[in-house]
Write an enzyme that holds these catalytic residues in place. Structure first.
Site, PDB file in Angstrom:
ATOM      1  N   ARG A  36      41.529  27.927  39.140  1.00 12.07           N
ATOM      2  CA  ARG A  36      42.551  27.280  39.967  1.00 12.07           C
ATOM      3  C   ARG A  36      44.001  27.606  39.634  1.00 12.07           C
ATOM      4  O   ARG A  36      44.805  27.714  40.567  1.00 12.07           O
ATOM      5  CB  ARG A  36      42.293  25.766  39.985  1.00 12.07           C
TER       6      ARG A  36
ATOM      7  N   ASP B 202      28.183  33.946  37.232  1.00 13.63           N
ATOM      8  CA  ASP B 202      28.182  32.707  36.443  1.00 13.63           C
ATOM      9  C   ASP B 202      27.287  31.680  37.120  1.00 13.63           C
ATOM     10  O   ASP B 202      27.762  30.781  37.806  1.00 13.63           O
ATOM     11  CB  ASP B 202      29.631  32.207  36.340  1.00 13.63           C
ATOM     12  N   LEU B 203      25.967  31.837  36.921  1.00 12.45           N
ATOM     13  CA  LEU B 203      25.024  30.890  37.541  1.00 12.45           C
ATOM     14  C   LEU B 203      24.382  29.991  36.494  1.00 12.45           C
ATOM     15  O   LEU B 203      23.592  29.116  36.838  1.00 12.45           O
ATOM     16  CB  LEU B 203      23.972  31.651  38.362  1.00 12.45           C
ATOM     17  N   LYS B 204      24.694  30.215  35.233  1.00 14.22           N
ATOM     18  CA  LYS B 204      24.252  29.325  34.142  1.00 14.22           C
ATOM     19  C   LYS B 204      22.775  28.948  34.279  1.00 14.22           C
ATOM     20  O   LYS B 204      22.421  27.779  34.446  1.00 14.22           O
ATOM     21  CB  LYS B 204      25.095  28.050  34.106  1.00 14.22           C
ATOM     22  N   PHE B 205      21.915  29.970  34.190  1.00 11.70           N
ATOM     23  CA  PHE B 205      20.477  29.706  34.355  1.00 11.70           C
ATOM     24  C   PHE B 205      19.979  28.748  33.280  1.00 11.70           C
ATOM     25  O   PHE B 205      20.334  28.850  32.096  1.00 11.70           O
ATOM     26  CB  PHE B 205      19.691  31.013  34.276  1.00 11.70           C
ATOM     27  N   HIS B 206      19.136  27.819  33.679  1.00 16.76           N
ATOM     28  CA  HIS B 206      18.567  26.830  32.752  1.00 16.76           C
ATOM     29  C   HIS B 206      17.247  26.380  33.371  1.00 16.76           C
ATOM     30  O   HIS B 206      17.213  25.536  34.266  1.00 16.76           O
ATOM     31  CB  HIS B 206      19.546  25.648  32.607  1.00 16.76           C
ATOM     32  N   ASP B 207      16.150  26.974  32.904  1.00 19.36           N
ATOM     33  CA  ASP B 207      14.839  26.679  33.500  1.00 19.36           C
ATOM     34  C   ASP B 207      13.788  27.075  32.462  1.00 19.36           C
ATOM     35  O   ASP B 207      14.140  27.383  31.321  1.00 19.36           O
ATOM     36  CB  ASP B 207      14.694  27.457  34.821  1.00 19.36           C
TER      37      ASP B 207
ATOM     38  N   THR C  68      33.321  23.117  29.427  1.00 23.65           N
ATOM     39  CA  THR C  68      34.677  22.755  28.984  1.00 23.65           C
ATOM     40  C   THR C  68      35.133  21.437  29.607  1.00 23.65           C
ATOM     41  O   THR C  68      36.099  20.835  29.172  1.00 23.65           O
ATOM     42  CB  THR C  68      35.670  23.878  29.338  1.00 23.65           C
TER      43      THR C  68
ATOM     44  N   PRO D 111      11.261  29.467  30.385  1.00 20.64           N
ATOM     45  CA  PRO D 111      11.557  30.834  29.949  1.00 20.64           C
ATOM     46  C   PRO D 111      11.202  31.908  30.978  1.00 20.64           C
ATOM     47  O   PRO D 111      12.001  32.822  31.251  1.00 20.64           O
ATOM     48  CB  PRO D 111      10.719  30.985  28.668  1.00 20.64           C
ATOM     49  N   ASN D 112      10.034  31.816  31.592  1.00 22.01           N
ATOM     50  CA  ASN D 112       9.604  32.847  32.539  1.00 22.01           C
ATOM     51  C   ASN D 112      10.548  32.950  33.729  1.00 22.01           C
ATOM     52  O   ASN D 112      10.906  34.037  34.184  1.00 22.01           O
ATOM     53  CB  ASN D 112       8.178  32.525  32.996  1.00 22.01           C
ATOM     54  N   THR D 113      10.973  31.793  34.228  1.00 23.50           N
ATOM     55  CA  THR D 113      11.852  31.770  35.402  1.00 23.50           C
ATOM     56  C   THR D 113      13.231  32.320  35.056  1.00 23.50           C
ATOM     57  O   THR D 113      13.822  33.104  35.820  1.00 23.50           O
ATOM     58  CB  THR D 113      11.964  30.322  35.936  1.00 23.50           C
TER      59      THR D 113
ATOM     60  N   ASP E 193      36.187  30.740  42.839  1.00 26.85           N
ATOM     61  CA  ASP E 193      35.535  29.496  43.262  1.00 26.85           C
ATOM     62  C   ASP E 193      36.038  29.118  44.650  1.00 26.85           C
ATOM     63  O   ASP E 193      36.923  28.260  44.807  1.00 26.85           O
ATOM     64  CB  ASP E 193      35.810  28.382  42.246  1.00 26.85           C
TER      65      ASP E 193
ATOM     66  N   LYS F  74      34.825  36.538  38.687  1.00 21.51           N
ATOM     67  CA  LYS F  74      33.640  35.720  38.389  1.00 21.51           C
ATOM     68  C   LYS F  74      33.139  35.090  39.680  1.00 21.51           C
ATOM     69  O   LYS F  74      33.903  34.465  40.417  1.00 21.51           O
ATOM     70  CB  LYS F  74      34.005  34.621  37.389  1.00 21.51           C
TER      71      LYS F  74
ATOM     72  N   ARG G 105      44.631  26.772  30.786  1.00 21.21           N
ATOM     73  CA  ARG G 105      45.704  26.188  31.580  1.00 21.21           C
ATOM     74  C   ARG G 105      47.055  26.625  31.024  1.00 21.21           C
ATOM     75  O   ARG G 105      47.416  26.244  29.905  1.00 21.21           O
ATOM     76  CB  ARG G 105      45.630  24.645  31.548  1.00 21.21           C
TER      77      ARG G 105
HETATM   78  O1  C5P Z   1      39.554  26.413  37.976  1.00 22.72           O
HETATM   79  P1  C5P Z   1      39.214  26.547  36.518  1.00 22.72           P
HETATM   80  O2  C5P Z   1      40.156  27.487  35.770  1.00 22.72           O
HETATM   81  O3  C5P Z   1      39.035  25.220  35.837  1.00 22.72           O
HETATM   82  O4  C5P Z   1      37.808  27.269  36.542  1.00 22.72           O
HETATM   83  C1  C5P Z   1      37.031  27.472  35.400  1.00 22.72           C
HETATM   84  C2  C5P Z   1      35.802  28.244  35.782  1.00 22.72           C
HETATM   85  O5  C5P Z   1      35.029  28.463  34.615  1.00 22.72           O
HETATM   86  C3  C5P Z   1      34.911  27.537  36.793  1.00 22.72           C
HETATM   87  O6  C5P Z   1      34.382  28.550  37.642  1.00 22.72           O
HETATM   88  C4  C5P Z   1      33.813  26.936  35.953  1.00 22.72           C
HETATM   89  O7  C5P Z   1      32.580  26.906  36.641  1.00 22.72           O
HETATM   90  C5  C5P Z   1      33.716  27.917  34.801  1.00 22.72           C
HETATM   91  N1  C5P Z   1      33.217  27.377  33.535  1.00 22.72           N
HETATM   92  C6  C5P Z   1      33.792  26.319  32.872  1.00 22.72           C
HETATM   93  N2  C5P Z   1      33.264  25.850  31.690  1.00 22.72           N
HETATM   94  C7  C5P Z   1      32.193  26.444  31.163  1.00 22.72           C
HETATM   95  C8  C5P Z   1      31.597  27.522  31.816  1.00 22.72           C
HETATM   96  C9  C5P Z   1      32.147  27.981  33.007  1.00 22.72           C
HETATM   97  O8  C5P Z   1      34.819  25.790  33.337  1.00 22.72           O
HETATM   98  N3  C5P Z   1      31.719  26.046  29.992  1.00 22.72           N
END
Ligand code: C5P
Length: 257
Positions: free
Chosen positions: A234, A86-91, A145, A93-95, A37, A59, A204
Protein backbone atom coordinates in the site's frame (compact mmCIF):
# COMPACT_ATOMS: atom_id res chain seq x y z
CA UNK A 1 14.19 -5.59 -17.26
CA UNK A 2 16.19 -8.83 -16.93
CA UNK A 3 15.61 -11.21 -14.05
CA UNK A 4 18.00 -10.11 -11.29
CA UNK A 5 20.98 -12.31 -10.68
CA UNK A 6 21.53 -13.72 -7.22
CA UNK A 7 22.05 -11.11 -4.57
CA UNK A 8 25.49 -10.42 -3.23
CA UNK A 9 25.79 -13.20 -0.61
CA UNK A 10 27.82 -10.96 1.68
CA UNK A 11 24.69 -8.93 2.35
CA UNK A 12 23.44 -9.08 5.89
CA UNK A 13 26.91 -9.66 7.29
CA UNK A 14 29.83 -7.36 6.53
CA UNK A 15 28.84 -5.13 3.61
CA UNK A 16 30.38 -4.67 1.18
CA UNK A 17 32.97 -7.43 1.28
CA UNK A 18 35.73 -7.27 -1.33
CA UNK A 19 33.56 -7.79 -4.38
CA UNK A 20 32.53 -6.09 -7.58
CA UNK A 21 31.53 -2.45 -7.17
CA UNK A 22 27.79 -2.21 -6.56
CA UNK A 23 25.52 0.63 -7.63
CA UNK A 24 23.35 1.08 -4.50
CA UNK A 25 20.28 2.14 -6.46
CA UNK A 26 20.58 -0.85 -8.78
CA UNK A 27 21.05 -3.10 -5.74
CA UNK A 28 17.98 -1.52 -4.10
CA UNK A 29 15.90 -2.31 -7.22
CA UNK A 30 16.84 -5.98 -6.97
CA UNK A 31 15.59 -6.02 -3.37
CA UNK A 32 12.23 -4.26 -3.61
CA UNK A 33 9.18 -6.45 -4.21
CA UNK A 34 5.96 -4.57 -4.95
CA UNK A 35 2.81 -6.33 -3.69
CA UNK A 36 0.16 -6.19 -6.41
CA UNK A 37 -2.77 -6.43 -4.00
CA UNK A 38 -5.43 -5.31 -6.47
CA UNK A 39 -8.77 -6.84 -7.45
CA UNK A 40 -8.22 -7.61 -11.15
CA UNK A 41 -5.69 -8.10 -13.94
CA UNK A 42 -6.38 -4.70 -15.50
CA UNK A 43 -5.52 -2.88 -12.27
CA UNK A 44 -2.37 -4.98 -11.93
CA UNK A 45 -1.31 -4.20 -15.50
CA UNK A 46 -1.89 -0.49 -14.89
CA UNK A 47 0.30 -0.54 -11.77
CA UNK A 48 3.05 -2.56 -13.43
CA UNK A 49 3.02 -0.09 -16.32
CA UNK A 50 3.55 2.76 -13.86
CA UNK A 51 6.27 0.98 -11.90
CA UNK A 52 8.31 -1.15 -14.27
CA UNK A 53 10.76 1.65 -15.07
CA UNK A 54 11.95 1.36 -11.48
CA UNK A 55 10.85 -2.00 -10.12
CA UNK A 56 11.65 -5.52 -11.30
CA UNK A 57 9.97 -7.69 -8.64
CA UNK A 58 6.20 -8.04 -8.28
CA UNK A 59 4.28 -10.09 -5.75
CA UNK A 60 1.01 -11.75 -6.72
CA UNK A 61 -0.99 -12.77 -3.69
CA UNK A 62 -4.37 -14.21 -2.83
CA UNK A 63 -6.53 -11.28 -3.93
CA UNK A 64 -5.21 -10.97 -7.47
CA UNK A 65 -4.57 -14.68 -8.00
CA UNK A 66 -8.07 -15.61 -6.86
CA UNK A 67 -9.59 -13.04 -9.20
CA UNK A 68 -7.41 -13.50 -12.26
CA UNK A 69 -5.84 -16.98 -11.95
CA UNK A 70 -2.42 -18.13 -13.16
CA UNK A 71 -2.95 -16.24 -16.45
CA UNK A 72 -2.10 -13.04 -14.59
CA UNK A 73 1.49 -14.25 -14.17
CA UNK A 74 2.28 -14.80 -17.87
CA UNK A 75 2.58 -11.14 -18.91
CA UNK A 76 4.77 -10.38 -15.89
CA UNK A 77 7.14 -13.25 -16.58
CA UNK A 78 7.23 -12.52 -20.33
CA UNK A 79 8.14 -8.88 -19.64
CA UNK A 80 11.19 -10.15 -17.76
CA UNK A 81 9.94 -9.35 -14.26
CA UNK A 82 10.60 -11.58 -11.28
CA UNK A 83 7.44 -12.83 -9.62
CA UNK A 84 6.85 -13.86 -6.02
CA UNK A 85 3.74 -16.04 -5.87
CA UNK A 86 2.53 -15.38 -2.33
CA UNK A 87 -0.18 -17.98 -1.72
CA UNK A 88 1.19 -19.21 1.63
CA UNK A 89 0.36 -22.88 1.10
CA UNK A 90 -0.70 -24.67 4.29
CA UNK A 91 -2.25 -28.11 3.82
CA UNK A 92 -1.33 -31.79 4.10
CA UNK A 93 2.18 -32.57 2.79
CA UNK A 94 1.04 -34.21 -0.46
CA UNK A 95 -1.22 -31.31 -1.39
CA UNK A 96 1.39 -28.67 -0.59
CA UNK A 97 4.05 -30.56 -2.56
CA UNK A 98 1.74 -30.59 -5.58
CA UNK A 99 1.00 -26.89 -5.22
CA UNK A 100 4.71 -26.02 -5.02
CA UNK A 101 5.40 -28.12 -8.14
CA UNK A 102 2.58 -26.35 -9.97
CA UNK A 103 3.92 -22.96 -8.92
CA UNK A 104 7.40 -23.84 -10.19
CA UNK A 105 5.88 -24.61 -13.62
CA UNK A 106 4.45 -21.10 -13.78
CA UNK A 107 7.92 -19.53 -13.95
CA UNK A 108 7.74 -17.64 -10.66
CA UNK A 109 10.97 -16.91 -8.75
CA UNK A 110 9.60 -17.22 -5.19
CA UNK A 111 6.86 -19.31 -3.66
CA UNK A 112 5.91 -19.76 -0.02
CA UNK A 113 4.37 -22.06 2.55
CA UNK A 114 3.34 -21.52 6.18
CA UNK A 115 6.06 -22.86 8.48
CA UNK A 116 3.26 -23.70 10.93
CA UNK A 117 2.32 -26.56 8.57
CA UNK A 118 4.97 -28.59 10.40
CA UNK A 119 8.14 -30.57 9.60
CA UNK A 120 6.56 -33.15 7.25
CA UNK A 121 4.78 -30.47 5.20
CA UNK A 122 7.95 -28.37 4.96
CA UNK A 123 10.06 -31.35 3.91
CA UNK A 124 7.50 -32.31 1.25
CA UNK A 125 7.43 -28.75 -0.09
CA UNK A 126 11.20 -28.66 -0.35
CA UNK A 127 11.43 -32.12 -1.92
CA UNK A 128 8.87 -31.05 -4.53
CA UNK A 129 11.54 -28.79 -6.03
CA UNK A 130 14.20 -31.53 -6.24
CA UNK A 131 15.21 -31.93 -9.85
CA UNK A 132 13.38 -28.78 -10.97
CA UNK A 133 15.65 -26.78 -13.22
CA UNK A 134 16.27 -23.26 -11.91
CA UNK A 135 13.68 -23.67 -9.12
CA UNK A 136 11.98 -20.75 -7.39
CA UNK A 137 13.20 -19.83 -3.91
CA UNK A 138 11.03 -21.64 -1.38
CA UNK A 139 10.16 -19.40 1.57
CA UNK A 140 8.63 -20.37 4.88
CA UNK A 141 6.30 -17.79 6.39
CA UNK A 142 7.09 -17.66 10.09
CA UNK A 143 4.44 -15.36 11.51
CA UNK A 144 2.26 -12.82 9.76
CA UNK A 145 3.46 -9.27 10.26
CA UNK A 146 -0.11 -8.30 11.17
CA UNK A 147 -0.19 -10.86 13.98
CA UNK A 148 0.03 -9.51 17.51
CA UNK A 149 -2.34 -11.87 19.34
CA UNK A 150 -0.57 -15.19 19.73
CA UNK A 151 -2.39 -16.01 22.97
CA UNK A 152 -5.74 -15.80 21.18
CA UNK A 153 -4.59 -18.65 18.93
CA UNK A 154 -3.58 -20.81 21.89
CA UNK A 155 0.14 -20.12 21.75
CA UNK A 156 1.84 -19.19 24.97
CA UNK A 157 5.05 -17.83 23.47
CA UNK A 158 6.32 -14.42 22.47
CA UNK A 159 6.33 -13.70 18.72
CA UNK A 160 10.14 -13.87 18.67
CA UNK A 161 10.19 -17.28 20.41
CA UNK A 162 7.55 -18.58 18.01
CA UNK A 163 9.40 -17.26 14.96
CA UNK A 164 12.68 -18.79 16.09
CA UNK A 165 11.06 -22.16 16.73
CA UNK A 166 9.44 -22.15 13.27
CA UNK A 167 12.66 -21.01 11.62
CA UNK A 168 14.74 -23.78 13.22
CA UNK A 169 12.12 -26.32 12.12
CA UNK A 170 12.20 -24.99 8.55
CA UNK A 171 16.00 -25.03 8.41
CA UNK A 172 15.95 -28.66 9.52
CA UNK A 173 13.62 -29.38 6.63
CA UNK A 174 16.17 -27.80 4.27
CA UNK A 175 14.47 -24.45 3.75
CA UNK A 176 16.72 -21.39 3.97
CA UNK A 177 14.28 -18.70 2.86
CA UNK A 178 11.91 -16.93 5.25
CA UNK A 179 9.20 -14.35 5.36
CA UNK A 180 9.31 -12.59 8.71
CA UNK A 181 8.87 -9.17 10.25
CA UNK A 182 11.73 -6.75 10.75
CA UNK A 183 11.54 -7.50 14.46
CA UNK A 184 12.88 -11.01 13.86
CA UNK A 185 15.17 -10.44 10.91
CA UNK A 186 18.36 -10.06 12.96
CA UNK A 187 17.67 -13.33 14.81
CA UNK A 188 16.95 -15.15 11.56
CA UNK A 189 20.03 -13.69 9.90
CA UNK A 190 22.11 -15.03 12.79
CA UNK A 191 20.46 -18.46 12.34
CA UNK A 192 20.77 -18.66 8.56
CA UNK A 193 24.05 -16.85 7.95
CA UNK A 194 24.59 -15.00 4.67
CA UNK A 195 22.91 -17.78 2.65
CA UNK A 196 19.49 -17.06 4.18
CA UNK A 197 16.96 -15.31 1.95
CA UNK A 198 15.02 -13.05 4.29
CA UNK A 199 11.94 -11.38 2.83
CA UNK A 200 10.37 -8.69 4.98
CA UNK A 201 6.84 -7.31 4.63
CA UNK A 202 5.28 -4.79 7.01
CA UNK A 203 7.48 -2.04 5.59
CA UNK A 204 6.32 1.50 6.26
CA UNK A 205 8.31 4.59 5.30
CA UNK A 206 8.34 7.09 8.19
CA UNK A 207 4.99 8.86 8.48
CA UNK A 208 2.97 6.46 6.29
CA UNK A 209 -0.27 4.70 7.27
CA UNK A 210 0.32 1.49 9.25
CA UNK A 211 -3.18 0.12 8.35
CA UNK A 212 -3.56 -3.50 9.59
CA UNK A 213 0.17 -4.17 9.95
CA UNK A 214 1.61 -4.38 13.46
CA UNK A 215 5.26 -5.43 13.46
CA UNK A 216 6.65 -2.83 11.07
CA UNK A 217 9.91 -1.08 10.12
CA UNK A 218 11.08 1.56 7.69
CA UNK A 219 12.88 0.38 4.53
CA UNK A 220 16.26 1.52 5.88
CA UNK A 221 15.75 -0.17 9.27
CA UNK A 222 14.77 -3.49 7.71
CA UNK A 223 17.82 -3.52 5.43
CA UNK A 224 20.20 -2.56 8.22
CA UNK A 225 18.83 -5.42 10.32
CA UNK A 226 19.75 -7.92 7.59
CA UNK A 227 16.78 -8.15 5.18
CA UNK A 228 17.50 -9.57 1.73
CA UNK A 229 14.27 -8.29 0.14
CA UNK A 230 11.54 -5.86 1.21
CA UNK A 231 7.87 -6.35 0.32
CA UNK A 232 5.95 -3.10 -0.02
CA UNK A 233 2.27 -2.88 -0.95
CA UNK A 234 0.00 0.00 0.00
CA UNK A 235 2.68 2.63 0.64
CA UNK A 236 3.37 2.33 -3.12
CA UNK A 237 0.18 1.03 -4.70
CA UNK A 238 -2.16 3.42 -2.89
CA UNK A 239 0.07 6.47 -3.18
CA UNK A 240 -1.25 9.28 -5.39
CA UNK A 241 1.81 8.69 -7.60
CA UNK A 242 3.02 5.07 -7.19
CA UNK A 243 6.15 5.61 -9.29
CA UNK A 244 7.19 8.56 -7.14
CA UNK A 245 6.52 6.58 -3.93
CA UNK A 246 8.60 3.66 -5.24
CA UNK A 247 11.43 6.00 -6.16
CA UNK A 248 11.49 7.51 -2.67
CA UNK A 249 11.62 4.04 -1.10
CA UNK A 250 14.38 2.93 -3.47
CA UNK A 251 16.40 6.01 -2.56
CA UNK A 252 16.01 5.31 1.14
CA UNK A 253 17.03 1.69 0.53
CA UNK A 254 20.06 2.73 -1.54
CA UNK A 255 21.23 5.01 1.26
CA UNK A 256 21.00 2.13 3.73
CA UNK A 257 22.99 -0.29 1.55
O1 C5P B 1 0.22 -3.20 1.85
P1 C5P B 1 1.30 -3.84 2.67
O2 C5P B 1 2.67 -3.20 2.45
O3 C5P B 1 0.94 -3.98 4.12
O4 C5P B 1 1.40 -5.30 2.06
C1 C5P B 1 2.19 -6.31 2.61
C2 C5P B 1 2.08 -7.53 1.74
O5 C5P B 1 2.90 -8.54 2.29
C3 C5P B 1 0.68 -8.09 1.61
O6 C5P B 1 0.55 -8.57 0.28
C4 C5P B 1 0.66 -9.25 2.58
O7 C5P B 1 -0.17 -10.30 2.13
C5 C5P B 1 2.11 -9.70 2.56
N1 C5P B 1 2.59 -10.37 3.76
C6 C5P B 1 2.57 -9.81 5.02
N2 C5P B 1 3.03 -10.50 6.12
C7 C5P B 1 3.53 -11.72 5.96
C8 C5P B 1 3.57 -12.31 4.70
C9 C5P B 1 3.10 -11.60 3.60
O8 C5P B 1 2.14 -8.65 5.16
N3 C5P B 1 4.04 -12.37 7.00
Amino acid sequence: MPIPERLNPSFGTAWPVASLPVDPLEEARKRLIVALDVPDAASAARLVGQLEGNCCWFKVGMELFTAAGPAVLGPLVRRGHSVFLDLKFHDIPNTVAGAVRSAARLGVRMVNVHAAGGPAMLAAARAALDGVEDPPELLAVTMLTSMAQLKATGLDRSPSEQVELLARMSLEAGIRGFVCSAEEVATLRALTGPEGVLVIPGIRPAGSDIADQRRIATPAEALRLGASYLVVGRPITQAPDPAEAAEAILKEMAEAL
